[in-house]
Scaffold this motif. Structure first.
Motif, mmCIF file in Angstrom:
data_model
loop_
_atom_site.group_PDB
_atom_site.id
_atom_site.type_symbol
_atom_site.label_atom_id
_atom_site.label_comp_id
_atom_site.label_asym_id
_atom_site.label_seq_id
_atom_site.Cartn_x
_atom_site.Cartn_y
_atom_site.Cartn_z
ATOM 1 N N LEU A 1 0.429 -0.063 21.407
ATOM 2 C CA LEU A 1 -0.211 -0.205 20.103
ATOM 3 C C LEU A 1 0.737 -0.985 19.204
ATOM 4 C CD1 LEU A 1 -1.614 3.416 19.618
ATOM 5 C CD2 LEU A 1 -2.719 1.433 20.682
ATOM 6 N N VAL A 2 0.252 -2.063 18.609
ATOM 7 C CA VAL A 2 1.093 -2.964 17.827
ATOM 8 C C VAL A 2 0.448 -3.238 16.475
ATOM 9 C CG1 VAL A 2 1.899 -4.061 19.964
ATOM 10 C CG2 VAL A 2 0.008 -5.099 18.682
ATOM 11 N N SER A 3 1.220 -3.823 15.582
ATOM 12 C CA SER A 3 0.697 -4.264 14.289
ATOM 13 C C SER A 3 0.543 -5.777 14.307
ATOM 14 C CB SER A 3 1.642 -3.851 13.163
ATOM 15 O OG SER A 3 1.196 -4.381 11.930
ATOM 16 N N ARG A 4 -0.515 -6.268 13.678
ATOM 17 C CA ARG A 4 -0.732 -7.716 13.623
ATOM 18 C C ARG A 4 0.262 -8.404 12.697
ATOM 19 N NH1 ARG A 4 -6.929 -6.658 13.025
ATOM 20 N NH2 ARG A 4 -7.717 -6.965 15.149
ATOM 21 N N LYS A 5 0.832 -7.662 11.746
ATOM 22 C CA LYS A 5 1.765 -8.258 10.792
ATOM 23 C C LYS A 5 2.962 -7.338 10.602
ATOM 24 C CE LYS A 5 -0.634 -6.304 6.765
ATOM 25 N NZ LYS A 5 -1.291 -6.615 5.467
ATOM 26 N N ASP A 6 3.989 -7.854 9.969
ATOM 27 C CA ASP A 6 5.161 -7.036 9.697
ATOM 28 C C ASP A 6 4.759 -5.796 8.903
ATOM 29 O OD1 ASP A 6 6.607 -9.026 10.897
ATOM 30 O OD2 ASP A 6 7.548 -9.770 9.056
ATOM 31 N N ILE A 7 5.340 -4.669 9.261
ATOM 32 C CA ILE A 7 5.104 -3.439 8.507
ATOM 33 C C ILE A 7 6.255 -3.274 7.529
ATOM 34 C CG2 ILE A 7 4.850 -0.935 8.644
ATOM 35 C CD1 ILE A 7 3.564 -1.259 11.356
ATOM 36 N N ASP A 8 6.044 -3.769 6.311
ATOM 37 C CA ASP A 8 7.041 -3.716 5.241
ATOM 38 C C ASP A 8 6.664 -2.599 4.277
ATOM 39 O OD1 ASP A 8 8.406 -5.948 6.261
ATOM 40 O OD2 ASP A 8 7.103 -7.330 5.181
ATOM 41 N N VAL A 9 7.581 -1.698 4.056
ATOM 42 C CA VAL A 9 7.315 -0.537 3.212
ATOM 43 C C VAL A 9 8.423 -0.411 2.174
ATOM 44 C CG1 VAL A 9 6.793 1.933 3.196
ATOM 45 C CG2 VAL A 9 6.338 0.581 5.246
ATOM 46 N N LEU A 10 8.033 -0.096 0.945
ATOM 47 C CA LEU A 10 9.034 0.222 -0.070
ATOM 48 C C LEU A 10 9.508 1.647 0.168
ATOM 49 C CD1 LEU A 10 7.748 -1.234 -3.463
ATOM 50 C CD2 LEU A 10 9.942 -1.670 -2.391
ATOM 51 N N LEU A 11 10.773 1.782 0.512
ATOM 52 C CA LEU A 11 11.332 3.095 0.783
ATOM 53 C C LEU A 11 12.552 3.323 -0.087
ATOM 54 C CD1 LEU A 11 11.063 3.185 4.667
ATOM 55 C CD2 LEU A 11 9.573 4.303 3.019
ATOM 56 N N GLY B 1 0.801 -1.215 0.000
ATOM 57 C CA GLY B 1 0.000 0.000 0.000
ATOM 58 C C GLY B 1 0.832 1.263 0.000
ATOM 59 N N THR B 2 2.034 1.196 -0.600
ATOM 60 C CA THR B 2 2.956 2.327 -0.569
ATOM 61 C C THR B 2 2.882 3.154 -1.848
ATOM 62 O OG1 THR B 2 4.486 0.968 0.742
ATOM 63 C CG2 THR B 2 5.344 3.018 -0.167
ATOM 64 N N ILE B 3 2.743 4.457 -1.689
ATOM 65 C CA ILE B 3 2.839 5.383 -2.818
ATOM 66 C C ILE B 3 4.321 5.688 -3.024
ATOM 67 C CG2 ILE B 3 2.246 7.670 -3.698
ATOM 68 C CD1 ILE B 3 -0.213 7.559 -1.803
ATOM 69 N N LEU B 4 4.853 5.300 -4.164
ATOM 70 C CA LEU B 4 6.272 5.483 -4.433
ATOM 71 C C LEU B 4 6.569 6.820 -5.111
ATOM 72 C CD1 LEU B 4 7.133 1.894 -5.737
ATOM 73 C CD2 LEU B 4 7.121 2.755 -3.396
ATOM 74 N N TYR B 5 5.612 7.320 -5.870
ATOM 75 C CA TYR B 5 5.830 8.575 -6.589
ATOM 76 C C TYR B 5 4.477 9.186 -6.909
ATOM 77 C CZ TYR B 5 7.610 11.889 -10.083
ATOM 78 O OH TYR B 5 7.932 13.021 -10.782
#
Length: 381
Positions: A298-308, A38-42
């Protein structure tokens, strides 16, 4: 007592990564999106409207896909070719057509192939009339679907993209449309990449100007408008990663191809996956009202993987937002906020957060203290 609608920013920090400035495109409007994270890259003028021309047919296809899924149409259902469809979109129109004969009957699944392989205007009109009786009624259905899937700045006037009744959309909305088709109609998506289709003994290759020109591109379409220029919507899966790109406002089909390729290739050249938090990691602490504790993780249920971005000069920032204070008693694993990754153009990524533990209701005295604090000082995250 919780203050309804009050947003508390409870965490902010800089990341040791930077936003990409390496993607360079002359496209007036461009949008690059990675749907898995769900990452906006540009994003460049992502919400500026334009007339999409024949790119409208992607929305036409999505509308028919939904009708098939809902049971409003059947794949083998026969649709009659009206005189209007024949004259306006068929051979007499001298536009892209599947050469459907007037008053003939064609199955929905064949019309879809004609629409997406031949870019056929007669197929677009026949499908619209078959489902809703008229293009105007079908256009209302298209716009309603667009709104329901988050295409906030789009409206559709017909099923073909003819400019006498121009539709309006944005590159952000087009990317959302592609994501919707990939997520909701994965069984239909391969239609966009069919290399050829023979109808009524007439052989035609796929007329999508982008197929075969960008490596691994398998959809979706292109269009042009006399005023707003050329536009394109493409999706590529490569090395286990899929991206969606939309461009608009280009001066020619060659210019469209070049800029779309620049934007898409940037996803692999300038970005890499980074894990910001693993599943279960504490991302921030949320304030509690009336509980045995004053905060809850406050936690996330899954890994928070982001294209950076791999490099650049502009920092991303992390911000956690939630409506607070949270009211006790509070169970574990309850939705409680969002993590935002913010770049120079705003929020580029969102991840839902949940409570990491349960918090019981406090004593009468502790609740009274919390109430007094709220009255005197308000709540500061």
């Amino acid at each position: 007592m919780a203050i309804a609608g009050f947003t508390v920013i409870s965490a902010a920090q800089s990341l040791p990564v930077h936003a990409a400035e390496a993607i360079a495109t002359k496209a007036p409007k461009a949008f690059l999106y990675e749907p898995a994270s769900g990452t906006i890259l540009y994003a460049k003028a992502p919400d500026e409207p334009f007339a999409p021309g024949s790119l409208v047919k992607v929305m036409t296809a999505a509308t028919v896909f939904k009708a098939l899924k809902d049971g409003d149409l059947k794949p083998d259902q026969l649709c009659r070719v009206s005189e209007h469809a024949w004259r306006t979109g068929g051979a007499p129109s001298r536009r892209s057509t599947m050469f459907a004969a007037i008053k003939s009957e064609i199955a929905v699944e064949d019309l879809l192939r004609g629409l997406l392989v031949h870019n056929a205007n007669d197929a677009a009109i026949v499908l619209a009339e078959c489902l809703d009786g008229s293009e105007d009624a079908f256009a209302e259905r298209m716009t309603k679907l667009a709104r329901s899937i988050g295409m906030a700045n789009s409206r559709f006037a017909n099923s073909t993209g003819y400019e006498d009744k121009p539709s309006r959309t944005t590159v952000r909305d087009q990317a959302r449309l592609a994501e919707y088709i990939l997520e909701t109609h994965p069984d239909r998506y391969p239609l966009f990449a069919l290399p050829e289709f023979t109808w009524n003994k007439i052989f035609q290759r796929n007329k999508n100007p982008l197929l075969g020109e960008i490596r691994n591109l398998d959809g979706l379409g292109g269009g042009s408008d006399p005023t707003d220029g050329f536009s394109g919507l493409g999706s590529v899966e490569r090395d286990g990663r899929r991206v969606i790109a939309a461009v608009a406002g280009l001066t020619s089909d060659k210019h469209r191809l070049q800029t779309l390729q620049e934007v898409i290739e940037g996803a692999w050249e300038y970005f890499t996956v980074q894990t910001l938090f693993s599943a279960g990691d504490v991302v921030a602490d949320g304030r509690i009202f009336g509980g045995t504790k004053s905060t809850v993780p406050l936690v996330s249920r899954k890994d928070i993987d982001v294209l950076l971005a791999r490099g650049g000069t502009l920092d991303y920032r992390i911000r956690v937002v939630y409506e607070g204070p949270l009211l006790a008693p509070l169970a574990k694993d309850v939705p409680a906020g969002e993590l935002h990754v913010i770049g120079k153009d705003g929020i580029v990524y969102r991840a839902p957060l949940v409570t990491g533990e349960a918090v019981a209701e406090g004593t009468l005295f502790s609740r009274a203290v919390d109430g007094l604090q709220e009255l005197l000082f308000g709540w500061i995250g």
